[in-house]
Design a protein around this motif. Sequence first.
Motif, mmCIF file in Angstrom:
data_model
loop_
_atom_site.group_PDB
_atom_site.id
_atom_site.type_symbol
_atom_site.label_atom_id
_atom_site.label_comp_id
_atom_site.label_asym_id
_atom_site.label_seq_id
_atom_site.Cartn_x
_atom_site.Cartn_y
_atom_site.Cartn_z
ATOM 1 N N THR A 180 37.740 29.874 34.960
ATOM 2 C CA THR A 180 37.652 31.142 34.671
ATOM 3 C C THR A 180 36.590 32.274 34.967
ATOM 4 O OG1 THR A 180 36.807 30.699 32.406
ATOM 5 C CG2 THR A 180 39.349 30.352 32.818
ATOM 6 N N SER A 181 35.954 31.678 36.088
ATOM 7 C CA SER A 181 34.605 32.444 36.415
ATOM 8 C C SER A 181 35.165 33.783 37.129
ATOM 9 C CB SER A 181 34.110 31.485 37.525
ATOM 10 O OG SER A 181 33.543 30.219 36.893
ATOM 11 N N PRO A 182 34.430 34.804 36.781
ATOM 12 C CA PRO A 182 34.543 36.099 37.345
ATOM 13 C C PRO A 182 34.091 35.920 38.847
ATOM 14 C CG PRO A 182 32.790 36.263 36.116
ATOM 15 C CD PRO A 182 33.244 34.853 35.705
ATOM 16 N N GLN A 183 34.564 36.903 39.607
ATOM 17 C CA GLN A 183 33.988 37.049 41.099
ATOM 18 C C GLN A 183 32.807 37.856 40.735
ATOM 19 O OE1 GLN A 183 34.806 36.114 43.628
ATOM 20 N NE2 GLN A 183 33.776 37.164 45.246
ATOM 21 N N SER A 184 31.710 37.246 41.677
ATOM 22 C CA SER A 184 30.284 37.710 41.661
ATOM 23 C C SER A 184 30.498 39.320 41.586
ATOM 24 C CB SER A 184 29.462 37.256 42.471
ATOM 25 O OG SER A 184 28.129 37.615 42.594
ATOM 26 N N GLY A 185 29.726 39.999 40.493
ATOM 27 C CA GLY A 185 29.666 41.477 40.254
ATOM 28 C C GLY A 185 30.567 42.057 39.831
#
Length: 378
Positions: free
Chosen positions: A230-235
Amino acid sequence: MLPSEGDLHTVAIGDVTTEAGATIADAAIAVRRWGELRGEPDGENNILLVEHALTGDTRADDWWCEIIGPGKALDTDRWCVVCTNALGSCYGSTGPASEHPDGDAWGSRFPAISIRDMVVAEAAALDALGIGRVHAVLGGSMGGARTLEWTLLYPERVSYALVIAVSARASAWQIGIQSAQITSITQDPAWQGGDYHATGSSPDAGLAAARRLAHLTYRGELEIDERFGTSPQSGENPLGPFRADDQRFAVQSYLEHQGKKLTERFDAACYVALTEALNRHDVGRGRGGLNKALHSINVPTMVVGVDTDILYPYHQQEHLSRNLGNLLAMAKLSSPVGHDAFLVEARQMDRILRNFIALTEQAPSGREIAAARGEYAI
């Protein structure tokens, strides 16, 4: 005559009449080869005919680089490896993006084709090259479907076959997910009824959406979740108070990247044509049904499946193995990668292909079996 090693060669095959009765005028098939032909073009020889998957091309030494080459499983110091581009594709063979005899693109005038039509065109290309028989045909996914059809349409021309990660027919689920991909393209305003090639615009958004859907079926759920979770895209922050296209989960960014890559190298109308051909895949059509058709196959055939394949689940390869008239062997790729494992798991595929080659040197060919039965002379 076979083309120079590694060079792209286009073979004119004349008019092709499709299974459904349409005509493709002045068709051509693109082909490459590696290794020298040994033996007789119309008899025993060392030709291995490799069939590519949906958006593949004739550069089999690239997309299967760990497999094809000197000393590798498909050893080009020993075997003559030939790869054709499927009818309907955009890498040298005639398809919707190709020039029609009137000078414009085929576009919407290119008829719907089947896997059988691809194989008929491929056989005509081999005829034009003076090749009457091959030692083996092998391929995965759409290439596996073509391989199966080779064993049914031209059993006298194929000594052995290797069918990877495919089924005997399209399932309703496969037709559903593939039809959704087609609709993503044809509902793009830039589709223009399929006649967009000379307009300066193309349905890239639709093709990218289709690829995002498709890619989820090519890779395994385990692999995708392990990589991205479920990680967000960086930034970016996909958990804000309002949903926004530019605030993505990492997996969204990954899939968008895959879609963009395809738009840079593939034609949308060709994607539609080939995907529709997969929808029509059914070896039992006109042959008394699936099991009767499979049982009629005399060509010794090895079947390979992937344990985590979502697109062509392993039970479909088990069905093939139970019903083929001449099963050479069965093998399973164990991988979290899913359907694409036959392109990714180089070590396992190396072992499987070396085993297949060894078996082809031990087991009698389908032609020998048929001759012993009196079906045709050697």
